[in-house]
Design an enzyme around this catalytic site. Structure first.
Site, mmCIF file in Angstrom:
data_model
loop_
_atom_site.group_PDB
_atom_site.id
_atom_site.type_symbol
_atom_site.label_atom_id
_atom_site.label_comp_id
_atom_site.label_asym_id
_atom_site.label_seq_id
_atom_site.Cartn_x
_atom_site.Cartn_y
_atom_site.Cartn_z
ATOM 1 N N ASP A 1 0.016 1.781 8.475
ATOM 2 C CA ASP A 1 -0.552 0.954 9.550
ATOM 3 C C ASP A 1 0.232 0.977 10.865
ATOM 4 O OD1 ASP A 1 -2.421 0.233 7.647
ATOM 5 O OD2 ASP A 1 -1.452 -1.671 7.154
ATOM 6 N N ARG B 1 -5.491 -2.469 8.517
ATOM 7 C CA ARG B 1 -5.490 -3.913 8.247
ATOM 8 C C ARG B 1 -5.806 -4.664 9.543
ATOM 9 N NH1 ARG B 1 -1.994 -6.676 3.722
ATOM 10 N NH2 ARG B 1 -1.186 -4.595 3.464
ATOM 11 N N ARG C 1 1.066 -5.045 -5.626
ATOM 12 C CA ARG C 1 1.237 -6.290 -4.884
ATOM 13 C C ARG C 1 1.534 -7.355 -5.946
ATOM 14 N NH1 ARG C 1 -2.780 -3.659 -1.529
ATOM 15 N NH2 ARG C 1 -1.749 -3.134 0.419
ATOM 16 N N CYS C 2 2.589 -8.132 -5.718
ATOM 17 C CA CYS C 2 3.079 -9.036 -6.772
ATOM 18 C C CYS C 2 3.151 -10.463 -6.249
ATOM 19 C CB CYS C 2 4.467 -8.544 -7.219
ATOM 20 S SG CYS C 2 5.299 -9.645 -8.360
ATOM 21 N N VAL D 1 17.810 8.602 -3.481
ATOM 22 C CA VAL D 1 18.479 9.009 -4.731
ATOM 23 C C VAL D 1 19.591 10.020 -4.423
ATOM 24 C CG1 VAL D 1 18.146 10.199 -6.939
ATOM 25 C CG2 VAL D 1 16.444 8.530 -6.149
ATOM 26 N N GLY E 1 0.832 -1.208 0.000
ATOM 27 C CA GLY E 1 0.000 0.000 0.000
ATOM 28 C C GLY E 1 0.862 1.251 0.000
ATOM 29 N N ASP F 1 5.453 -4.909 6.081
ATOM 30 C CA ASP F 1 6.118 -6.169 6.465
ATOM 31 C C ASP F 1 6.114 -7.212 5.347
ATOM 32 O OD1 ASP F 1 3.410 -6.540 6.753
ATOM 33 O OD2 ASP F 1 3.522 -7.462 8.739
ATOM 34 N N GLY G 1 -11.313 12.559 21.074
ATOM 35 C CA GLY G 1 -12.113 12.474 22.289
ATOM 36 C C GLY G 1 -13.259 11.491 22.131
ATOM 37 N N ASP H 1 2.412 -0.991 11.848
ATOM 38 C CA ASP H 1 2.323 -2.347 12.385
ATOM 39 C C ASP H 1 3.650 -3.099 12.307
ATOM 40 O OD1 ASP H 1 2.362 -2.501 9.633
ATOM 41 O OD2 ASP H 1 0.775 -3.997 9.472
ATOM 42 N N THR I 1 4.414 2.274 5.586
ATOM 43 C CA THR I 1 3.020 1.830 5.682
ATOM 44 C C THR I 1 2.278 2.741 6.653
ATOM 45 O OG1 THR I 1 1.528 0.090 6.493
ATOM 46 C CG2 THR I 1 3.737 0.069 7.408
HETATM 47 P P1 ADP Z 1 2.994 -4.502 2.674
HETATM 48 O O1 ADP Z 1 4.378 -4.467 2.185
HETATM 49 O O2 ADP Z 1 2.370 -3.141 2.734
HETATM 50 O O3 ADP Z 1 2.834 -5.295 3.955
HETATM 51 P P2 ADP Z 1 1.905 -6.748 1.168
HETATM 52 O O4 ADP Z 1 1.786 -7.650 2.357
HETATM 53 O O5 ADP Z 1 0.780 -6.743 0.210
HETATM 54 O O6 ADP Z 1 2.088 -5.222 1.571
HETATM 55 O O7 ADP Z 1 3.244 -7.134 0.427
HETATM 56 C C1 ADP Z 1 3.686 -6.394 -0.700
HETATM 57 C C2 ADP Z 1 4.409 -7.305 -1.640
HETATM 58 O O8 ADP Z 1 5.576 -7.828 -1.011
HETATM 59 C C3 ADP Z 1 3.651 -8.531 -2.097
HETATM 60 O O9 ADP Z 1 2.723 -8.271 -3.101
HETATM 61 C C4 ADP Z 1 4.778 -9.386 -2.610
HETATM 62 O O10 ADP Z 1 5.218 -8.946 -3.873
HETATM 63 C C5 ADP Z 1 5.858 -9.091 -1.572
HETATM 64 N N1 ADP Z 1 5.808 -10.142 -0.554
HETATM 65 C C6 ADP Z 1 4.924 -10.273 0.456
HETATM 66 N N2 ADP Z 1 5.141 -11.395 1.162
HETATM 67 C C7 ADP Z 1 6.189 -12.008 0.581
HETATM 68 C C8 ADP Z 1 6.905 -13.236 0.836
HETATM 69 N N3 ADP Z 1 6.578 -14.041 1.842
HETATM 70 N N4 ADP Z 1 7.927 -13.533 0.022
HETATM 71 C C9 ADP Z 1 8.274 -12.720 -0.998
HETATM 72 N N5 ADP Z 1 7.648 -11.561 -1.290
HETATM 73 C C10 ADP Z 1 6.615 -11.206 -0.524
HETATM 74 O O1 F6P Z 2 -1.465 -1.548 4.470
HETATM 75 C C1 F6P Z 2 -2.056 -0.319 4.153
HETATM 76 C C2 F6P Z 2 -3.529 -0.480 3.912
HETATM 77 O O2 F6P Z 2 -4.060 0.790 3.598
HETATM 78 C C3 F6P Z 2 -4.318 -1.124 5.049
HETATM 79 O O3 F6P Z 2 -4.581 -0.217 6.087
HETATM 80 C C4 F6P Z 2 -5.532 -1.615 4.315
HETATM 81 O O4 F6P Z 2 -6.103 -2.718 4.971
HETATM 82 C C5 F6P Z 2 -4.982 -2.031 2.988
HETATM 83 O O5 F6P Z 2 -3.757 -1.340 2.803
HETATM 84 C C6 F6P Z 2 -5.901 -1.711 1.823
HETATM 85 O O6 F6P Z 2 -5.321 -2.179 0.665
HETATM 86 P P1 F6P Z 2 -5.850 -1.866 -0.801
HETATM 87 O O7 F6P Z 2 -5.257 -0.577 -1.222
HETATM 88 O O8 F6P Z 2 -5.357 -3.000 -1.603
HETATM 89 O O9 F6P Z 2 -7.339 -1.774 -0.731
#
Ligand code: ADP
Ligand code: F6P
Length: 325
Positions: free
Chosen positions: A131, A175, A76-77, A28, A15, A107, A189, A133, A129
């Site tokens: 979040d 999330r 997201r890949c 950079v 995100g 994470d 508040g 988190d 992020t």
């Molecule tokens: P965030 O980085 O915000 O937590 P995601 O959990 O969607 O968001 O992860 C972002 C991207 O990181 C995934 O779409 C994927 O490309 C990569 N990723 C996530 N988990 C793994 C994993 N266990 N191994 C390799 N790449 C990962």
């Molecule tokens: O991780 C950031 C975040 O905005 C979360 O708070 C939320 O659950 C999620 O991404 C939403 O993802 P998307 O943009 O794929 O709807």
């Protein structure tokens, strides 16, 4: 500068978060200052696997520090979660002469960074992020802007809740984490906050009892913050209305929280973290995450960082109940 000139890749993943551009700019400019080359990797790990690179110099990051979103785009890949994807990613880096990659994301992205490092490409992760988190750091890029956006939205909802003598349930992002909800609830508040970390079966009954008892002693409107990880805000609002007899509305703030010009804190901390990430690559380090903890910028190994548990500050949680009337 280290002995050898490096080519450093930079990508944003997961995100988007306000302040990511400030981090990219710092990466950079720190890298070019140290004599390294920089390649922007477009659309996160997707762009890496599709070899979508741009050459970046100090001027290519002019006028971006105040902009929300990410100039490198994000995605997201799923392919990168597979070993084949990770091997392919490392081979592509070698083909393009990329020695190290700065991964700005949450994470999930850290796991991707760790896997790329295991395939022999040095990586440093920057917590990006909204979040908040990530356990090893008290700050993540974007949280400050997002929580201020949520706070301003909740202020506005209080105006209309007050005029109509209603209860307003405000759903914020995060999330499975409740940090935005907790901070927002204190800052607005609010009367009650529902947090994924502390939610239990009796929680909704407690909330309803609280609203009823406050209503009985003359409270005219009620603000409740719900973290998205809890469940359907519209259903919760219906339950509150049915059980209390008070007209209740639910508002999901949603992706607005991810946008906007970053706050001063997000610009400054993102700059410091992005710059530190390049310093670590320059020193030949790998598989580390930069962080802000105990009042200073620092770094941890990604595996150590991922093993840490993030909790909700119980004192902040208690504060809501202590201060609401
Ligand atoms: P965030 O980085 O915000 O937590 P995601 O959990 O969607 O968001 O992860 C972002 C991207 O990181 C995934 O779409 C994927 O490309 C990569 N990723 C996530 N988990 C793994 C994993 N266990 N191994 C390799 N790449 C990962
Ligand atoms: O991780 C950031 C975040 O905005 C979360 O708070 C939320 O659950 C999620 O991404 C939403 O993802 P998307 O943009 O794929 O709807």
């Amino acid at each position: 500068m280290s002995q050898k000139q490096q080519t450093i890749g930079v990508l944003t993943s997961g995100g988007d978060a306000p302040g990511m551009n400030a981090a990219i700019r710092a990466v950079v400019r720190t890298a070019t200052d140290l004599g390294h080359k920089v390649k922007g990797i477009m659309r996160g790990f997707t762009g890496l696997l599709e070899e979508e690179f741009i050459d970046m110099d100090a001027m290519s990051v002019s006028d971006i520090i105040s902009r929300g979103g990410t100039i490198l785009y994000t995605s997201r890949c799923d392919e990168f979660k597979t070993e084949e994807g990770q091997i392919k990613g490392a081979e592509i880096c070698r083909k393009h002469g990329i020695d190290g990659v700065v991964v700005i994301g949450g994470d999930g992205s850290f796991r991707g960074a760790e896997k790329l490092a295991e395939q022999g490409i040095r990586t440093i992760a920057v917590p990006g992020t909204i979040d908040l988190d990530i356990a090893c750091t008290e700050y993540t890029v974007g949280f400050d802007t997002a929580v201020n956006t949520a706070m301003e939205a909740a202020d506005k909802l209080r105006d209309t809740a007050g005029s109509h003598e209603r209860c307003n349930l405000i759903e914020v992002m995060g999330r499975t984490a409740g940090h935005i909800a907790l901070w927002c609830a204190i800052a607005n508040g609010s009367e009650y906050v529902l947090l994924p970390e502390t939610y239990n079966d009796g929680e909704l009954d407690k909330l309803i009892e609280k609203v009823k008892s406050k209503h009985k002693i003359g409270k005219k409107h009620h603000i409740i913050v719900n973290a998205e990880g809890i469940g359907d805000s519209f259903e919760i609002a219906k339950t509150i209305e049915r059980e209390t007899g008070i007209e209740t509305r639910a508002t999901v703030i949603g992706h607005i929280q991810r946008g906007g010009s970053p706050t001063c804190r997000d610009r400054v901390y993102a700059s410091a973290l992005g710059s530190r990430a390049v310093d670590l690559l320059d020193q030949g380090q790998t598989s580390r995450v930069v962080a802000y903890r105990h009042g200073q910028f620092t770094d941890y190994s990604i595996s150590e960082a991922m093993a840490m548990q993030k909790t909700i500050d119980p004192n902040l949680d208690r504060l809501i109940h202590k201060l609401s009337r």
